[in-house]
Motif scaffolding. Structure first.
Motif, mmCIF file in Angstrom:
data_model
loop_
_atom_site.group_PDB
_atom_site.id
_atom_site.type_symbol
_atom_site.label_atom_id
_atom_site.label_comp_id
_atom_site.label_asym_id
_atom_site.label_seq_id
_atom_site.Cartn_x
_atom_site.Cartn_y
_atom_site.Cartn_z
ATOM 1 N N UNK A 1 33.907 38.758 22.131
ATOM 2 C CA UNK A 1 33.456 37.794 21.132
ATOM 3 C C UNK A 1 34.619 37.109 20.423
ATOM 4 N N UNK A 2 35.825 37.565 20.663
ATOM 5 C CA UNK A 2 37.000 36.939 20.046
ATOM 6 C C UNK A 2 38.175 37.062 21.013
ATOM 7 N N UNK A 3 39.381 36.793 20.543
ATOM 8 C CA UNK A 3 40.533 36.630 21.409
ATOM 9 C C UNK A 3 40.851 37.845 22.270
ATOM 10 N N UNK A 4 41.339 37.582 23.491
ATOM 11 C CA UNK A 4 41.728 38.623 24.432
ATOM 12 C C UNK A 4 43.247 38.774 24.366
ATOM 13 N N UNK A 5 43.704 39.958 23.971
ATOM 14 C CA UNK A 5 45.144 40.194 23.787
ATOM 15 C C UNK A 5 45.778 40.992 24.910
ATOM 16 N N UNK A 6 45.002 41.586 25.795
ATOM 17 C CA UNK A 6 45.551 42.386 26.892
ATOM 18 C C UNK A 6 44.667 42.233 28.111
ATOM 19 N N UNK A 7 45.318 42.285 29.287
ATOM 20 C CA UNK A 7 44.611 42.007 30.535
ATOM 21 C C UNK A 7 45.360 42.689 31.664
ATOM 22 N N UNK A 8 44.604 43.340 32.577
ATOM 23 C CA UNK A 8 45.235 43.996 33.723
ATOM 24 C C UNK A 8 44.218 44.153 34.840
ATOM 25 N N UNK A 9 44.717 44.197 36.078
ATOM 26 C CA UNK A 9 43.862 44.363 37.254
ATOM 27 C C UNK A 9 44.469 45.407 38.178
ATOM 28 N N UNK A 10 43.605 45.981 39.023
ATOM 29 C CA UNK A 10 44.042 46.944 40.030
ATOM 30 C C UNK A 10 43.151 46.800 41.254
ATOM 31 N N UNK A 11 43.731 46.621 42.453
ATOM 32 C CA UNK A 11 42.894 46.516 43.653
ATOM 33 C C UNK A 11 42.270 47.859 44.012
ATOM 34 N N UNK A 12 41.017 47.843 44.419
ATOM 35 C CA UNK A 12 40.298 49.027 44.896
ATOM 36 C C UNK A 12 39.631 48.690 46.223
ATOM 37 N N UNK A 13 39.014 49.700 46.832
ATOM 38 C CA UNK A 13 38.356 49.447 48.106
ATOM 39 C C UNK A 13 37.110 48.605 47.934
ATOM 40 N N UNK A 14 36.570 48.518 46.709
ATOM 41 C CA UNK A 14 35.391 47.705 46.448
ATOM 42 C C UNK A 14 35.745 46.265 46.082
ATOM 43 N N UNK A 15 36.939 46.052 45.609
ATOM 44 C CA UNK A 15 37.350 44.728 45.148
ATOM 45 C C UNK A 15 38.537 44.855 44.230
ATOM 46 N N UNK A 16 38.370 44.401 42.996
ATOM 47 C CA UNK A 16 39.434 44.478 42.002
ATOM 48 C C UNK A 16 38.850 44.983 40.700
ATOM 49 N N UNK A 17 39.508 45.978 40.138
ATOM 50 C CA UNK A 17 39.129 46.524 38.849
ATOM 51 C C UNK A 17 39.838 45.712 37.767
ATOM 52 N N UNK A 18 39.096 45.093 36.882
ATOM 53 C CA UNK A 18 39.636 44.217 35.841
ATOM 54 C C UNK A 18 39.307 44.820 34.479
ATOM 55 N N UNK A 19 40.312 44.902 33.604
ATOM 56 C CA UNK A 19 40.118 45.422 32.254
ATOM 57 C C UNK A 19 40.760 44.477 31.260
ATOM 58 N N UNK A 20 40.125 44.330 30.121
ATOM 59 C CA UNK A 20 40.646 43.447 29.062
ATOM 60 C C UNK A 20 40.414 44.103 27.712
ATOM 61 N N UNK A 21 41.293 43.806 26.753
ATOM 62 C CA UNK A 21 41.174 44.296 25.387
ATOM 63 C C UNK A 21 41.175 43.148 24.404
ATOM 64 N N UNK A 22 40.454 43.296 23.326
ATOM 65 C CA UNK A 22 40.215 42.173 22.422
ATOM 66 C C UNK A 22 40.723 42.454 21.022
ATOM 67 N N UNK A 23 40.688 41.403 20.213
ATOM 68 C CA UNK A 23 41.116 41.514 18.816
ATOM 69 C C UNK A 23 40.154 42.358 17.986
ATOM 70 N N UNK A 24 38.905 42.522 18.432
ATOM 71 C CA UNK A 24 37.947 43.328 17.685
ATOM 72 C C UNK A 24 38.011 44.800 18.066
ATOM 73 N N UNK A 25 39.021 45.196 18.850
ATOM 74 C CA UNK A 25 39.177 46.587 19.228
ATOM 75 C C UNK A 25 38.334 47.038 20.393
ATOM 76 N N UNK A 26 37.678 46.129 21.084
ATOM 77 C CA UNK A 26 36.782 46.491 22.191
ATOM 78 C C UNK A 26 37.507 46.397 23.523
ATOM 79 N N UNK A 27 36.958 47.113 24.510
ATOM 80 C CA UNK A 27 37.436 47.067 25.887
ATOM 81 C C UNK A 27 36.317 46.566 26.778
ATOM 82 N N UNK A 28 36.704 45.868 27.830
ATOM 83 C CA UNK A 28 35.738 45.371 28.806
ATOM 84 C C UNK A 28 36.295 45.668 30.196
#
Length: 1092
Positions: free
Chosen positions: A952-979
């Motif tokens: 819901x607000x700015x994304x301050x961190x971002x990273x990916x990792x390839x897996x056998x299913x595709x790519x694992x994507x993770x992001x962190x936000x200014x509100x303290x949440x992870x996706x």
């Protein structure tokens, strides 16, 4: 996300901290330094050297150390062991340390006691310890059993900003408290009628107009010093404060700091203060400034200690640096500006020019054509010669060389040059070189073997004269060797020259700002196979007494290599050759490092001098191998050290537009200049260096914004850096080959640092710093990692290309090469070569503002790096997000029988993620780029393959990792949440493409999970270590591990780190023995490791 086998929870441990130094204390011949919760122990008497003995980690838990208090011993001997109270914030711990015979041991430590309030001061009282707390109360603690014996508050329960405890027993204990009302409250806890009954203040002292941050009491003289927010230091005559009802008198009001004063300390003969302006001042008790120590960077000096017997002052700053300075009274021995009293009836005429022959002989010429010598040992002026032809216009330059090497050159406006032996001026040699004005003269010395004099005349012609001495030493011979021709320009004369070792070439700088390479002998052109062209000159060949002349005298040789306008329109001021490189300085405020390869000059690195020094006059290599920069800062001549970021010498000379000269020898440094018709001389014994020691190098003066690991260098036992740790304290696995991680840090102080982090020693070494940016550096990328000699070279080393980006839309690309160098403390040396740069011009900024009318830049730009980074070209851009883009991340997708695809993910302040396929962006006719809206603008990126609203607000961190299913994507936000989500990439088969159209991949989200309250603040660091493990970092100072593969990410454990305001994090595997390492950058640097 399929679950893998059960994962052993990782336990992260801190192995290195680089934080502001907040506490210092001298204990005998040892120094205790507080850095975060760690204690650094330095030995000050190890064979005449200074060394770090031990780092005691995590002594104060989660608290920052603010002070040390050593229990007095009955015999006063602290050389073998000491009982020390360590306090900070609300924590207190007592430790017993032993350091006899150069061996450090921790004999005993108490538990960590948590107080109810902030601890401002501590004092030992007959085996117990008294603490001054933050709301004006005192508690008495028993350190053996760890219990509270007594607590006494003051009736004025205000918040304190500082406190000082005086006395050796509870009955005479005196509290001097600095209240937020800017007053000093003096009260006596022992006067309480019963326990916990408040005590009224005995005295209230007013005077400061700001909060009092520090105070120091000198019992022998009855003085109290206070440091305040009002930028002043006050000295109070208080007598014996242990006696109630005494009189307080303000006897000194000292203004010398330009910002808040953090620390103050009273000594028997001095007063020491340090503040937010990064300056440590030494005062007399009368309020006179005796010395000023400058060198720390950033936001101030936080800690201060003194060793009176050795006359040392130790400072610790926000830049993580620790420095030791020498108290030497009123200025430096032999230093200062003095007038040489030239004006006299026996010396008619006005001074025109001045120069130095060594550091103890001054030469001056007048408008009457008279040349005078002043010898500092004789202390009188002596006329050497008088020549009426040098009346109206005269240049004067002394030959370089050791003390007593006496030659100087004079030139006039009629093309005449006179070479004068200082010891035998009657043997002077006259030459008429040109039919017009001589614009400049300079000397070039090659050891003791060859001496050349270069003189510039009309039309850009430079005459090269060879100087030799007769066997008797009483006469000289001057022979014109050849002539050079400078490139065409409006102001066409050379300004400086130097031999390029081994002596085949001359490096020259000219008034146009160019650096040129000439052959020292024209005959060498054919021998070296270097192409150079000759032009038949119109200048007159050398004639007159002593001129030899030959067939080369009428030929004007052009440069074999030129770097045009390298230093801008103001010209080159000096060229110096050292260590295989050429260093040039100019009046553009910069100095260049150049390299000569195959007879061609190549720029390696451009560096800026200290802020405000726009006229860099030269540089010198000092005895310790470091460099000092000479230049003019406004109306001052400054000697500046890039290593210590310190102005070593400052001379208020009025500016560099008058005649001046500089000389530096091992014995002394001298600077002479003309002012008010007289010769002024500044001398400092000991040369350019300052008598201080850097116990620990500073890292950055401001917050670290980016951390990036480059690679690892493996050193064998023969290359290991010396360790002072004892064998039983070494980490497991450290006895084998040592591994050193090379890490790059960027900061708001506009610098980029290359660090070496050994895996076994828990230390960091700064290899080099790059200062090309004009604003804060916000991001860095690394590519092309290799070895200096290629894959077949077994020697340890590392090379990489680095791109840095920061404020003012500025980007730089450079190449680093880390090689072995046994002469350095880290056994490594880092060479930096600047390749290219890019900055949006003002026209583009105006055009962008006209189209968007916003202050932030909502663009994602794609740049093209060509010719190994030597060309940086803006290729494409997109305005898709219409908001500020905070993060970009690229990753590749590889599948069997398919083309390797490149994807770009961007994240904006609205919490959205966008994915682009850049695989075919450089292919001819690719649909990934759209034509620009206006001619002259870059291409536009097409529509993204996928857009996802992750937060819901700015994304301050971002990273990916390839897996056998595709790519694992993770992001962190200014509100303290992870996706966290799994991204699948589907590429159509070749037969599905219609009419040979380009294959467009389809991106789909398979699984998607969110953790709303993963952290209590911005998530600024995120790294997926494996398909089942992720680590995140936040401004809440928590390093948290998450388990993946079982639906929503599951919390595993969390570790508290000590770096405030973390802005970036990087993680990497080291080896099975050392596990993983993680570097956190913010207001400091901390490195963690954990084992899998």
């Amino acid at each position: 996300m399929d679950a893998h086998e059960d994962y052993v929870w990782p336990r992260a441990t801190s192995e290195l901290i680089l934080l502001p130094v907040t506490g210092l204390e001298c204990v005998g011949e040892r120094l205790l330094a507080g850095e975060g919760p760690d204690v650094l122990v330095y030995s000050l008497d190890f064979a005449g050297h200074l060394r770090m003995m031990k780092r005691v980690q995590n002594l104060l838990g989660h608290y920052l150390i603010h002070g040390f208090r050593v229990r007095p011993e009955p015999n006063g001997n602290l050389d073998s062991e000491a009982m020390v109270a360590v306090f900070g914030s609300k924590g207190l711990r007592i430790v017993k340390l032993s350091w006899g015979q150069g061996r450090f041991r921790e004999l005993w430590r108490s538990g960590l006691w948590n107080m109810s309030d902030w601890i401002w001061d501590a004092r030992w009282l007959e085996g117990n310890i008294a603490l001054a707390l933050g709301h004006n109360s005192v508690v008495l603690y028993d350190p053996v059993i760890g219990c509270l014996l007594q607590e006494v508050p003051c009736t004025d329960r205000c918040t304190l900003s500082s406190a000082c405890l005086i006395g050796d027993t509870w009955k005479e204990l005196t509290v001097v408290a600095g209240a937020v009302s800017n007053q000093l409250l003096v009260w006596y806890p022992a006067t309480a009628l019963m326990d916990s009954k408040p005590v009224a203040p005995d005295r209230r002292v007013s005077g400061h107009v700001g909060v009092i941050f520090s105070m120091s009491y000198l019992e022998s003289k009855g003085l109290l010093a206070t440091a305040s927010e009002d930028r002043s230091v006050r000295i109070w005559k208080v007598g014996d404060l242990r006696v109630p009802g005494g009189r307080v008198q303000n006897i000194g009001h000292c203004f010398g700091h330009s910002a808040r004063v953090w620390q103050v300390k009273l000594l028997e003969n001095y007063l020491i203060s340090a503040g937010e302006d990064c300056v440590c001042l030494v005062w007399s008790h009368d309020g006179e400034i005796l010395q000023a120590f400058r060198g720390h960077q950033g936001r101030g000096i936080r800690a201060l200690a003194a060793h009176e017997r050795q006359a040392w002052v130790i400072t610790g700053g926000d830049d993580s640096g620790i420095r030791l300075w020498h108290l030497i009274g009123r200025g430096y021995p032999g230093s200062g500006v003095s007038a040489l009293c030239f004006k006299s009836r026996s010396r008619p005429g006005a001074l025109k020019a001045v120069t130095l022959a060594g550091s103890w002989r001054v030469l001056a010429v007048t408008d009457a054509g008279a040349l005078y010598l002043y010898d500092l040992e004789v202390k009188c002026w002596e006329q050497l010669l008088e020549d009426k032809r040098f009346q109206s216009y005269c240049l004067l330059e002394a030959a370089p060389g050791p003390e007593g090497f006496g030659l100087c050159a004079m030139a006039n406006g009629e093309g005449r040059v006179k070479v004068v032996p200082i010891n035998t001026p009657t043997a002077a040699v006259d030459l008429t070189l040109f039919h017009g004005k001589v614009y400049s003269v300079s000397w070039a010395l090659r050891g003791y073997e060859e001496l050349l004099l270069l003189a510039s005349g009309p039309g850009g012609v430079v005459a090269c004269l060879e100087i030799s001495a007769a066997p008797s030493g009483k006469a000289i011979f001057v022979k014109e060797r050849c002539r050079y021709l400078l490139p065409p320009s409006k102001q066409r004369w050379h300004t400086c020259s130097a031999f390029l070792p081994p002596g085949d070439f001359l490096v020259c700088g000219d008034r146009r700002g160019s650096v040129l390479l000439f052959p020292s002998r024209p005959a060498l052109l054919k021998d070296l196979g270097v192409g150079g062209k000759t032009v038949i000159g119109s200048g007159a060949p050398g004639v007159g007494s002593g001129s030899g002349g030959d067939e080369n005298a009428s030929a004007e040789w052009g440069p074999v290599s030129t770097l045009p306008s390298l230093h801008g329109k103001q010209g080159v001021t000096s060229v110096t050759c050292h260590g295989g490189y050429v260093y040039s300085t100019g009046r553009d405020g910069a100095y260049y490092q150049l390299f000569v390869r195959c007879g061609q000059l190549q720029p390696v690195l451009r560096q800026k001098s200290c802020r405000g020094m726009n006229w860099v006059a030269g540089l010198r290599m000092v005895a310790d191998g470091n460099m000092v920069i000479l230049g003019f800062h406004a109306n001052e001549f400054v000697v500046w050290s890039p290593r210590s970021h310190e102005k070593l010498h400052i001379v208020n000379c009025g500016g560099g537009h008058r005649s001046w000269a500089f000389s530096d020898t091992e014995a002394a440094m001298a600077f002479a200049y003309l002012k008010d018709g007289d010769v002024m001389l500044y001398r400092a014994l000991g040369g350019c260096t300052r008598p201080h020691v850097i116990l620990r190098e500073s890292l950055h003066g401001r917050e670290i914004t980016c951390v990036k690991r480059v690679g690892t260098i493996v050193l064998g036992p023969e290359f290991e850096a010396p360790s002072f740790m004892q064998p039983d304290q070494l980490e497991p696995g450290s006895e084998g080959p040592s591994m050193i991680d090379i890490v790059i840090t960027c900061s708001e102080d506009t610098t980029i640092c290359v660090l070496a982090l050994p895996t076994a020693m828990g230390s960091a070494r700064a290899l080099t710093a790059v200062c090309n940016h004009i604003s804060s550096v916000r991001a860095v990328a690394v590519w092309g990692i290799g070895t200096p000699g290629g894959p077949q070279d077994p020697r340890p080393g590392l090379t990489a290309h680095v791109v840095s980006a920061g404020g003012r839309a500025e980007m730089h690309c450079f190449r680093i090469m880390v090689t072995l160098d046994p002469s350095t403390p880290s056994r490594l040396a880092c060479h930096v070569m600047h390749l290219s740069s890019h900055r949006l011009d003002e026209d583009w900024d105006r055009r962008r503002s006209r189209r968007r009318m916003v202050k932030v830049d909502p663009e994602t730009r794609l740049f093209l790096l060509q010719d190994s980074g030597r060309r940086l070209q803006l290729l494409a851009e997109t305005f898709h997000h219409k908001r500020c883009v905070l993060k970009v991340h690229s990753f590749t997708h590889e599948a069997p029988n398919q083309r390797r695809r490149l994807f770009l993910c961007s994240a904006a302040t609205d919490g959205s993620l966008a994915f682009w396929d850049l695989t075919t962006v450089l292919d001819h006719g690719s649909t990934a780029l759209e034509p620009p809206a206006d001619p002259g603008l870059p291409y536009r990126l097409g529509t993204p393959c996928l857009t996802l609203q992750a937060h819901s607000c700015g994304v301050n961190s971002l990273h990916t990792l390839p897996t056998h299913e595709g790519h694992l994507v993770a992001s962190g936000s200014e509100d303290g949440s992870l996706h966290v989500f799994v991204l699948a990439v589907e590429v159509p088969e070749l037969e599905e493409a219609v009419g040979g159209a380009e294959l467009v991949p389809q991106l789909h989200v398979l699984e998607e999970y969110s953790v709303p309250c993963a952290h209590a603040a911005h998530v600024t660091g995120l790294h997926i270590l494996s398909p089942s493990l992720m680590v995140s970092a936040s401004i809440d100072q928590r390093l948290t591990f998450w388990r993946l593969g079982h639906g929503e990410p599951t919390f595993m454990n969390s570790t508290v780190y000590h770096v405030p305001d973390v802005a970036d994090m990087d993680c990497w595997p080291v080896s099975p023995e050392f596990g993983h390492r993680c570097a956190l950058g913010g207001q400091g640097l901390e490195v963690y490791n954990w084992y899998d």
